[in-house]
Design a protein around this motif. Structure first.
Motif, PDB file in Angstrom:
ATOM      1  N   THR A  60       0.832  -1.201   0.000  1.00 53.97           N
ATOM      2  CA  THR A  60       0.000   0.000   0.000  1.00 53.97           C
ATOM      3  C   THR A  60       0.867   1.252   0.000  1.00 53.97           C
ATOM      4  OG1 THR A  60      -1.756  -1.154   1.193  1.00 53.97           O
ATOM      5  CG2 THR A  60      -1.830   1.243   1.199  1.00 53.97           C
ATOM      6  N   THR A  61       1.947   1.249   0.773  1.00 47.10           N
ATOM      7  CA  THR A  61       2.872   2.374   0.786  1.00 47.10           C
ATOM      8  C   THR A  61       3.455   2.606  -0.599  1.00 47.10           C
ATOM      9  OG1 THR A  61       3.454   1.952   3.104  1.00 47.10           O
ATOM     10  CG2 THR A  61       4.992   3.269   1.813  1.00 47.10           C
ATOM     11  N   ALA A  62       3.857   1.545  -1.272  1.00 43.39           N
ATOM     12  CA  ALA A  62       4.416   1.668  -2.618  1.00 43.39           C
ATOM     13  C   ALA A  62       3.398   2.222  -3.599  1.00 43.39           C
ATOM     14  CB  ALA A  62       4.921   0.311  -3.094  1.00 43.39           C
ATOM     15  N   ARG A  63       2.173   1.760  -3.514  1.00 45.07           N
ATOM     16  CA  ARG A  63       1.133   2.241  -4.420  1.00 45.07           C
ATOM     17  C   ARG A  63       0.798   3.714  -4.168  1.00 45.07           C
ATOM     18  NH1 ARG A  63      -1.769  -1.712  -7.243  1.00 45.07           N
ATOM     19  NH2 ARG A  63      -1.048  -3.838  -6.822  1.00 45.07           N
ATOM     20  N   LEU A  64       0.920   4.134  -2.922  1.00 46.28           N
ATOM     21  CA  LEU A  64       0.720   5.547  -2.610  1.00 46.28           C
ATOM     22  C   LEU A  64       1.822   6.398  -3.223  1.00 46.28           C
ATOM     23  CD1 LEU A  64      -0.312   5.221   1.141  1.00 46.28           C
ATOM     24  CD2 LEU A  64      -1.798   5.996  -0.704  1.00 46.28           C
ATOM     25  N   ILE A  65       3.059   5.924  -3.147  1.00 47.81           N
ATOM     26  CA  ILE A  65       4.176   6.662  -3.741  1.00 47.81           C
ATOM     27  C   ILE A  65       3.995   6.802  -5.247  1.00 47.81           C
ATOM     28  CG2 ILE A  65       6.664   6.569  -4.203  1.00 47.81           C
ATOM     29  CD1 ILE A  65       7.015   5.224  -1.492  1.00 47.81           C
ATOM     30  N   ASN A  67       1.217   6.910  -6.782  1.00 43.21           N
ATOM     31  CA  ASN A  67      -0.065   7.557  -7.061  1.00 43.21           C
ATOM     32  C   ASN A  67      -1.051   6.623  -7.756  1.00 43.21           C
ATOM     33  OD1 ASN A  67      -0.969  10.429  -6.495  1.00 43.21           O
ATOM     34  ND2 ASN A  67       1.192  10.761  -6.956  1.00 43.21           N
ATOM     35  N   LEU A  68      -0.953   5.341  -7.453  1.00 45.64           N
ATOM     36  CA  LEU A  68      -1.939   4.387  -7.957  1.00 45.64           C
ATOM     37  C   LEU A  68      -3.201   4.416  -7.106  1.00 45.64           C
ATOM     38  CD1 LEU A  68       0.382   1.348  -8.783  1.00 45.64           C
ATOM     39  CD2 LEU A  68      -0.504   3.096 -10.336  1.00 45.64           C
ATOM     40  N   ILE A  69      -3.060   4.825  -5.840  1.00 45.61           N
ATOM     41  CA  ILE A  69      -4.203   5.080  -4.971  1.00 45.61           C
ATOM     42  C   ILE A  69      -3.959   6.412  -4.271  1.00 45.61           C
ATOM     43  CG2 ILE A  69      -4.914   2.689  -4.587  1.00 45.61           C
ATOM     44  CD1 ILE A  69      -3.278   2.626  -2.054  1.00 45.61           C
ATOM     45  N   GLU A  70      -5.046   7.068  -3.899  1.00 45.12           N
ATOM     46  CA  GLU A  70      -4.937   8.389  -3.287  1.00 45.12           C
ATOM     47  C   GLU A  70      -4.834   8.258  -1.767  1.00 45.12           C
ATOM     48  OE1 GLU A  70      -7.459  12.602  -3.082  1.00 45.12           O
ATOM     49  OE2 GLU A  70      -7.918  11.095  -4.617  1.00 45.12           O
ATOM     50  N   VAL A  78       8.766  14.302  -4.811  1.00 42.52           N
ATOM     51  CA  VAL A  78       9.704  13.747  -5.781  1.00 42.52           C
ATOM     52  C   VAL A  78      10.436  14.900  -6.441  1.00 42.52           C
ATOM     53  CG1 VAL A  78       9.990  12.313  -7.836  1.00 42.52           C
ATOM     54  CG2 VAL A  78       8.185  11.771  -6.190  1.00 42.52           C
ATOM     55  N   ASN A  79      11.744  14.887  -6.322  1.00 42.91           N
ATOM     56  CA  ASN A  79      12.563  15.978  -6.857  1.00 42.91           C
ATOM     57  C   ASN A  79      12.079  17.341  -6.366  1.00 42.91           C
ATOM     58  OD1 ASN A  79      14.418  14.446  -8.367  1.00 42.91           O
ATOM     59  ND2 ASN A  79      12.997  14.285 -10.082  1.00 42.91           N
ATOM     60  N   GLY A  80      11.694  17.391  -5.080  1.00 42.87           N
ATOM     61  CA  GLY A  80      11.285  18.645  -4.476  1.00 42.87           C
ATOM     62  C   GLY A  80       9.865  19.076  -4.773  1.00 42.87           C
ATOM     63  N   GLU A  81       9.059  18.223  -5.423  1.00 42.28           N
ATOM     64  CA  GLU A  81       7.705  18.587  -5.818  1.00 42.28           C
ATOM     65  C   GLU A  81       6.698  17.621  -5.195  1.00 42.28           C
ATOM     66  OE1 GLU A  81       5.775  20.174  -9.932  1.00 42.28           O
ATOM     67  OE2 GLU A  81       6.876  18.299 -10.045  1.00 42.28           O
ATOM     68  N   ASN A  82       5.655  18.165  -4.586  1.00 44.46           N
ATOM     69  CA  ASN A  82       4.600  17.351  -3.974  1.00 44.46           C
ATOM     70  C   ASN A  82       3.715  16.778  -5.074  1.00 44.46           C
ATOM     71  OD1 ASN A  82       2.570  16.178  -2.497  1.00 44.46           O
ATOM     72  ND2 ASN A  82       2.123  17.969  -1.243  1.00 44.46           N
ATOM     73  N   VAL A  83       3.951  15.514  -5.436  1.00 40.85           N
ATOM     74  CA  VAL A  83       3.260  14.935  -6.581  1.00 40.85           C
ATOM     75  C   VAL A  83       1.807  14.591  -6.267  1.00 40.85           C
ATOM     76  CG1 VAL A  83       5.364  14.052  -7.643  1.00 40.85           C
ATOM     77  CG2 VAL A  83       4.146  12.640  -5.992  1.00 40.85           C
ATOM     78  N   ILE A  84       1.477  14.409  -5.009  1.00 33.97           N
ATOM     79  CA  ILE A  84       0.083  14.107  -4.660  1.00 33.97           C
ATOM     80  C   ILE A  84      -0.805  15.307  -4.959  1.00 33.97           C
ATOM     81  CG2 ILE A  84      -1.482  13.626  -2.740  1.00 33.97           C
ATOM     82  CD1 ILE A  84       0.655  11.841  -1.564  1.00 33.97           C
ATOM     83  N   TYR A  98       4.911  11.756 -15.223  1.00 31.48           N
ATOM     84  CA  TYR A  98       5.267  11.218 -13.909  1.00 31.48           C
ATOM     85  C   TYR A  98       5.335   9.696 -13.949  1.00 31.48           C
ATOM     86  CZ  TYR A  98       4.822  10.093  -8.934  1.00 31.48           C
ATOM     87  OH  TYR A  98       5.013   9.574  -7.679  1.00 31.48           O
ATOM     88  N   ARG A  99       4.372   9.060 -14.630  1.00 30.90           N
ATOM     89  CA  ARG A  99       4.345   7.600 -14.723  1.00 30.90           C
ATOM     90  C   ARG A  99       5.608   7.071 -15.388  1.00 30.90           C
ATOM     91  NH1 ARG A  99       0.614   6.651 -11.115  1.00 30.90           N
ATOM     92  NH2 ARG A  99      -1.526   7.141 -11.684  1.00 30.90           N
ATOM     93  N   ARG A 100       6.097   7.818 -16.359  1.00 34.47           N
ATOM     94  CA  ARG A 100       7.285   7.361 -17.078  1.00 34.47           C
ATOM     95  C   ARG A 100       8.497   7.298 -16.147  1.00 34.47           C
ATOM     96  NH1 ARG A 100      10.226  10.323 -22.273  1.00 34.47           N
ATOM     97  NH2 ARG A 100      11.994   8.867 -22.371  1.00 34.47           N
ATOM     98  N   LYS A 101       8.577   8.188 -15.182  1.00 36.27           N
ATOM     99  CA  LYS A 101       9.711   8.216 -14.261  1.00 36.27           C
ATOM    100  C   LYS A 101       9.678   7.067 -13.273  1.00 36.27           C
ATOM    101  CE  LYS A 101      10.348  13.255 -14.139  1.00 36.27           C
ATOM    102  NZ  LYS A 101      10.349  14.445 -13.237  1.00 36.27           N
TER     103      LYS A 101
END
Length: 329
Positions: A60-65, A67-70, A78-84, A98-101
């Motif tokens: 679940t932690t990995a999926r949150l990172i 952004n597969l689940i909210e 990520v790189n200083g930017e809040n991706v959520i 983002y998905r590509r990274k």
């Protein structure tokens, strides 16, 4: 946050609602505390491992990172930017960037491959989705390159998943994850469903690819031997919370939290004369729907005292060694 930090997870929380089974109305009656106030950082070109029992919140932690689940709350920077926050207003093009990274190798190589697609179509699909190679010949060359990279042959591209062994399927999954040249990969128990003889091959492959391509890797497992082999830093999870974080050698040589000690001492030693079980855990893992007060490990902990009511913070006890325990040993 330092210049070497790639991903910073701050106070990440995820509760899954449980609804009543009423016919006319649906009412939330409880919540599953899957991930609760989790924080850690992953550096560039680092293999960071999360270890713990099944159901502790690793995946679940990995999926949150990714952004597969909210999340319920918290930040993933990520790189200083809040991706959520960015995902909430991002369009399809920004989300694809983002998905590509960030890509994922799933636990089950039997279920994560479409049985109706050839291996070429499977590996080339990310290239099509991200509009990286419009020419089919260029895609074919890229697929051949990826197959060789993971130890397979060009002729395998025309076959289907059912024609491969478990280890070969996992190599295909790794090739698919590498297709878009990501910076970060989540390997979610990538060897747990494989034969013991194949596990070392896949782990060595992952380690070589990570080193040669400069990837950051989040490795999830409950197999401590593979964690020690591949990772540089380890976080130990219990019932949705991080209880200990340290460099790999430090964690295995000098575990502080009683749960970490129990995990390490439960690993069998191939010598019948050696008895290594010192920490005996009592009871079962509590329900994540109604977790205990204080430290969630306290119902099973032989040293539980004040932590039965007061939750211990995750603090640095020695350099780069963090423990959530009032009585670390």
């Amino acid at each position: 946050m330092t210049d070497s930090t790639f991903i910073e997870v701050q106070n990440l929380v995820k509760y899954f609602p449980i609804y009543s089974s009423g016919i006319l109305t649906k009412k939330e009656v409880a919540q599953v505390h899957a991930v609760d106030d989790v924080s850690f950082t992953i550096n560039r070109q680092e293999v960071f491992a999360i270890v713990g029992e099944s159901g502790c919140g690793k995946t679940t932690t990995a999926r949150l990172i990714l952004n597969l689940i909210e999340p319920t709350s918290g930040k993933v920077i990520v790189n200083g930017e809040n991706v959520i926050e960015k995902f909430k207003s991002a369009d399809k093009k920004e989300r694809l960037k983002y998905r590509r990274k960030m890509q994922m190798i799933f636990q089950n190589p039997y279920g994560s491959l479409d049985p109706r697609m050839t291996i070429f179509d499977t590996i080339a699909e990310p290239l099509v989705i991200h509009n990286l190679m419009e020419d089919k010949n260029a895609r074919l060359e890229r697929v051949y390159e990826l197959l060789k990279l993971v130890g397979l042959e060009e002729y395998h591209a025309e076959r289907y998943p059912h024609e491969f062994s478990g280890g070969q399927r996992q190599r295909i999954c790794i090739a698919r994850a590498l297709a878009v040249q990501p910076e970060f990969i989540v390997a979610d128990e990538p060897v747990s469903s494989l034969d013991v003889s194949i596990r070392a091959q896949i782990l060595n492959l992952l380690a070589d690819l990570q080193k040669n391509m400069g990837l950051s890797l989040l490795y999830i497992s409950h197999d401590l031997s593979s964690v020690r082999q591949i990772s540089q830093k380890v976080a130990v999870m219990y019932l949705g919370e991080i209880v200990e974080i340290a460099d790999t050698d430090e964690l295995f040589d000098n575990p502080k939290h009683p749960y970490t000690q129990a995990l390490i001492e439960a690993v069998p030693i191939p010598d019948p004369k050696v008895k290594n079980i010192k920490v005996k855990l009592k009871g079962e893992v509590p329900s994540p729907v109604n977790p205990p007060m204080g430290c969630r490990f306290n119902p099973r902990c032989p040293r539980a005292k004040v932590c039965m009511e007061k939750k211990p913070p995750l603090v640095e006890v020695t350099k780069n060694h963090y423990v959530a325990c009032y009585h670390p040993n």
